[in-house]
Design a protein around this motif. Structure first.
Motif, PDB file in Angstrom:
ATOM      1  N   TRP A   1       0.808  -1.219   0.000  1.00  0.00           N
ATOM      2  CA  TRP A   1       0.000   0.000   0.000  1.00  0.00           C
ATOM      3  C   TRP A   1       0.842   1.270   0.000  1.00  0.00           C
ATOM      4  CZ3 TRP A   1       0.981  -2.942   4.275  1.00  0.00           C
ATOM      5  CH2 TRP A   1       1.408  -2.291   5.431  1.00  0.00           C
ATOM      6  N   THR A   2       2.152   1.135   0.240  1.00  0.00           N
ATOM      7  CA  THR A   2       3.004   2.326   0.291  1.00  0.00           C
ATOM      8  C   THR A   2       3.655   2.646  -1.052  1.00  0.00           C
ATOM      9  OG1 THR A   2       5.025   1.130   0.925  1.00  0.00           O
ATOM     10  CG2 THR A   2       3.528   1.810   2.704  1.00  0.00           C
ATOM     11  N   GLU A   3       3.599   1.733  -2.004  1.00  0.00           N
ATOM     12  CA  GLU A   3       4.248   1.936  -3.309  1.00  0.00           C
ATOM     13  C   GLU A   3       3.251   2.597  -4.257  1.00  0.00           C
ATOM     14  OE1 GLU A   3       7.352   1.415  -3.860  1.00  0.00           O
ATOM     15  OE2 GLU A   3       7.949   0.196  -2.143  1.00  0.00           O
ATOM     16  N   THR A   4       2.989   3.873  -4.011  1.00  0.00           N
ATOM     17  CA  THR A   4       1.837   4.527  -4.635  1.00  0.00           C
ATOM     18  C   THR A   4       1.963   4.740  -6.132  1.00  0.00           C
ATOM     19  OG1 THR A   4       2.753   6.661  -3.964  1.00  0.00           O
ATOM     20  CG2 THR A   4       1.121   5.656  -2.511  1.00  0.00           C
ATOM     21  N   THR A   5       3.169   4.773  -6.656  1.00  0.00           N
ATOM     22  CA  THR A   5       3.330   4.875  -8.111  1.00  0.00           C
ATOM     23  C   THR A   5       3.538   3.501  -8.732  1.00  0.00           C
ATOM     24  OG1 THR A   5       4.235   7.114  -7.992  1.00  0.00           O
ATOM     25  CG2 THR A   5       4.702   5.860  -9.988  1.00  0.00           C
ATOM     26  N   ALA A   6       4.535   2.782  -8.276  1.00  0.00           N
ATOM     27  CA  ALA A   6       4.872   1.495  -8.892  1.00  0.00           C
ATOM     28  C   ALA A   6       3.704   0.521  -8.861  1.00  0.00           C
ATOM     29  CB  ALA A   6       6.087   0.883  -8.197  1.00  0.00           C
ATOM     30  N   TYR A   7       2.953   0.538  -7.762  1.00  0.00           N
ATOM     31  CA  TYR A   7       1.898  -0.452  -7.594  1.00  0.00           C
ATOM     32  C   TYR A   7       0.500   0.125  -7.779  1.00  0.00           C
ATOM     33  CZ  TYR A   7       5.593  -3.473  -5.791  1.00  0.00           C
ATOM     34  OH  TYR A   7       6.733  -4.226  -5.651  1.00  0.00           O
ATOM     35  N   LYS A   8       0.425   1.166  -8.577  1.00  0.00           N
ATOM     36  CA  LYS A   8      -0.898   1.686  -8.929  1.00  0.00           C
ATOM     37  C   LYS A   8      -1.735   0.576  -9.548  1.00  0.00           C
ATOM     38  CE  LYS A   8      -0.776   5.873 -10.113  1.00  0.00           C
ATOM     39  NZ  LYS A   8      -0.448   7.096 -10.892  1.00  0.00           N
ATOM     40  N   HIS A   9      -1.098  -0.209 -10.426  1.00  0.00           N
ATOM     41  CA  HIS A   9      -1.662  -1.447 -10.972  1.00  0.00           C
ATOM     42  C   HIS A   9      -0.490  -2.391 -11.209  1.00  0.00           C
ATOM     43  CE1 HIS A   9      -5.308   0.843 -11.821  1.00  0.00           C
ATOM     44  NE2 HIS A   9      -4.609   1.671 -12.569  1.00  0.00           N
ATOM     45  N   PHE A  10      -0.673  -3.693 -10.959  1.00  0.00           N
ATOM     46  CA  PHE A  10       0.398  -4.629 -11.310  1.00  0.00           C
ATOM     47  C   PHE A  10      -0.133  -6.050 -11.471  1.00  0.00           C
ATOM     48  CE2 PHE A  10       0.529  -4.717  -6.637  1.00  0.00           C
ATOM     49  CZ  PHE A  10       0.817  -6.038  -6.307  1.00  0.00           C
ATOM     50  N   ALA A  11       0.624  -6.800 -12.259  1.00  0.00           N
ATOM     51  CA  ALA A  11       0.365  -8.226 -12.443  1.00  0.00           C
ATOM     52  C   ALA A  11       1.529  -8.996 -11.847  1.00  0.00           C
ATOM     53  CB  ALA A  11       0.212  -8.565 -13.921  1.00  0.00           C
ATOM     54  N   VAL A  12       1.245 -10.166 -11.336  1.00  0.00           N
ATOM     55  CA  VAL A  12       2.276 -11.024 -10.758  1.00  0.00           C
ATOM     56  C   VAL A  12       2.862 -11.911 -11.852  1.00  0.00           C
ATOM     57  CG1 VAL A  12       2.736 -12.841  -9.066  1.00  0.00           C
ATOM     58  CG2 VAL A  12       1.107 -11.002  -8.525  1.00  0.00           C
ATOM     59  N   ILE A  13       4.166 -11.950 -11.921  1.00  0.00           N
ATOM     60  CA  ILE A  13       4.888 -12.874 -12.805  1.00  0.00           C
ATOM     61  C   ILE A  13       5.264 -14.069 -11.941  1.00  0.00           C
ATOM     62  CG2 ILE A  13       6.971 -13.191 -14.204  1.00  0.00           C
ATOM     63  CD1 ILE A  13       6.866 -10.118 -14.725  1.00  0.00           C
ATOM     64  N   THR A  14       4.906 -15.274 -12.338  1.00  0.00           N
ATOM     65  CA  THR A  14       4.974 -16.421 -11.439  1.00  0.00           C
ATOM     66  C   THR A  14       6.374 -17.024 -11.317  1.00  0.00           C
ATOM     67  OG1 THR A  14       4.294 -17.993 -13.162  1.00  0.00           O
ATOM     68  CG2 THR A  14       2.540 -16.981 -11.809  1.00  0.00           C
ATOM     69  N   TYR A  15       7.364 -16.168 -11.152  1.00  0.00           N
ATOM     70  CA  TYR A  15       8.714 -16.651 -10.841  1.00  0.00           C
ATOM     71  C   TYR A  15       8.736 -17.206  -9.416  1.00  0.00           C
ATOM     72  CZ  TYR A  15      13.516 -16.741  -9.353  1.00  0.00           C
ATOM     73  OH  TYR A  15      14.714 -17.166  -8.831  1.00  0.00           O
ATOM     74  N   ASN A  16       9.307 -18.394  -9.243  1.00  0.00           N
ATOM     75  CA  ASN A  16       9.445 -19.053  -7.940  1.00  0.00           C
ATOM     76  C   ASN A  16       8.112 -19.197  -7.214  1.00  0.00           C
ATOM     77  OD1 ASN A  16      10.974 -20.387  -5.951  1.00  0.00           O
ATOM     78  ND2 ASN A  16      11.257 -18.508  -4.766  1.00  0.00           N
ATOM     79  N   MET A  17       7.085 -19.532  -7.978  1.00  0.00           N
ATOM     80  CA  MET A  17       5.769 -19.788  -7.397  1.00  0.00           C
ATOM     81  C   MET A  17       4.978 -20.649  -8.379  1.00  0.00           C
ATOM     82  SD  MET A  17       4.204 -15.914  -7.839  1.00  0.00           S
ATOM     83  CE  MET A  17       2.714 -16.279  -6.921  1.00  0.00           C
TER      84      MET A  17
END
Length: 260
Positions: A182-198
């Motif tokens: 919730w603190t990454e107000t620019t970088a995480y405005k929107h994001f998708a997860v890339i399934t590296y190591n998961m």
């Protein structure tokens, strides 16, 4: 490992190199935008198909038969922090470019075939898109389930935790280097997860192998391992992706694309 872009490049007086595909950022934002509705950044709602002199998806041989969309992220060698992101859809059995090449940034230390926790490299390989997209801002219209980030939403990056490399909502303070999303107000405005190591790439995250690799918004420099795009380009890509198309993302130096 923090995902916000690291302040280098222009801030240090370093000129941006030419993107590996030959497309400059200006070219990537203007090329044939009229083939789709709106600007290139919002073009994915009604995709246009672009002639590509170098179709990077055409010779990929490790994609599942069910995959109908693929994102290809390539740069010139392992040490670059600049990359090109290209989107392709399978039409009548052939991979066709959906957009002009988009300028992207990757890890501060470039690509790595052996990414580990805490080292700002972007892991090479072929990965899925996680089943949920996230963002501090409201859903921009993605086709995936979307979680709007709130206070106490974390990405667990503590290698000693049984919940390593997963999303968690908790009032507890997670051990470093876990991220307060919730603190990454620019970088995480929107994001998708890339399934590296998961899953589905691995059955269970391997401790210390790296975590929290996302496709997110750029803050102007290289990242701590993620792939970043401008806001409009990111939203366009996220809205274009369809879960039923079983999309994949391929990330590597352009010289090694034949591995995949």
């Amino acid at each position: 490992m923090k995902r916000r872009s690291l302040i280098l490049g222009a801030a240090a007086g370093v000129a941006a190199p030419v993107i590996a595909s030959g497309a400059t950022p200006a070219a990537a934002t203007t090329r044939d935008a009229t083939a789709t509705s709106g600007t290139l950044g919002g073009a994915y709602t009604k995709p246009g198909y672009f002639p590509s002199p170098s179709n990077k998806a055409a010779n990929l041989k490790t994609l599942p038969p069910s995959t109908q969309q693929v994102i290809v992220v390539t740069g010139n060698g392992y040490s670059t922090t600049y990359a090109t992101l290209e989107t392709y859809a399978k039409k009548r059995g052939r991979w066709t470019a959906v957009s002009a090449p988009l300028p992207a940034r990757i890890g501060k230390n470039g690509f790595s075939d052996n990414h580990v926790e805490g080292v700002p490299t972007t892991p090479t390989g072929v990965y899925s898109i996680g089943p949920t997209m996230y963002g501090i801002a409201a859903n921009p219209g993605v086709r995936y389930p979307y979680h709007q980030v709130v206070v106490n939403d974390w990405w667990n990056e503590d290698s000693t935790s049984p919940y390593y490399n997963t999303f968690q909502h908790t009032t507890a303070t997670l051990a470093p280097p876990s991220e307060k999303l919730w603190t990454e107000t620019t970088a995480y405005k929107h994001f998708a997860v890339i399934t590296y190591n998961m899953p589905p790439n691995v059955a269970k995250p391997e401790p210390y192998a790296g975590s929290g690799i996302f496709l997110h918004e750029s803050t102007g420099g290289p990242t701590a391992g993620c792939v970043s795009l401008s806001h409009d380009h990111l939203v366009g890509v996220l809205k274009w992706l369809k879960p039923e198309a079983d999309p994949r993302i391929v990330m590597c130096p352009v010289q090694n694309l034949s591995r995949y």
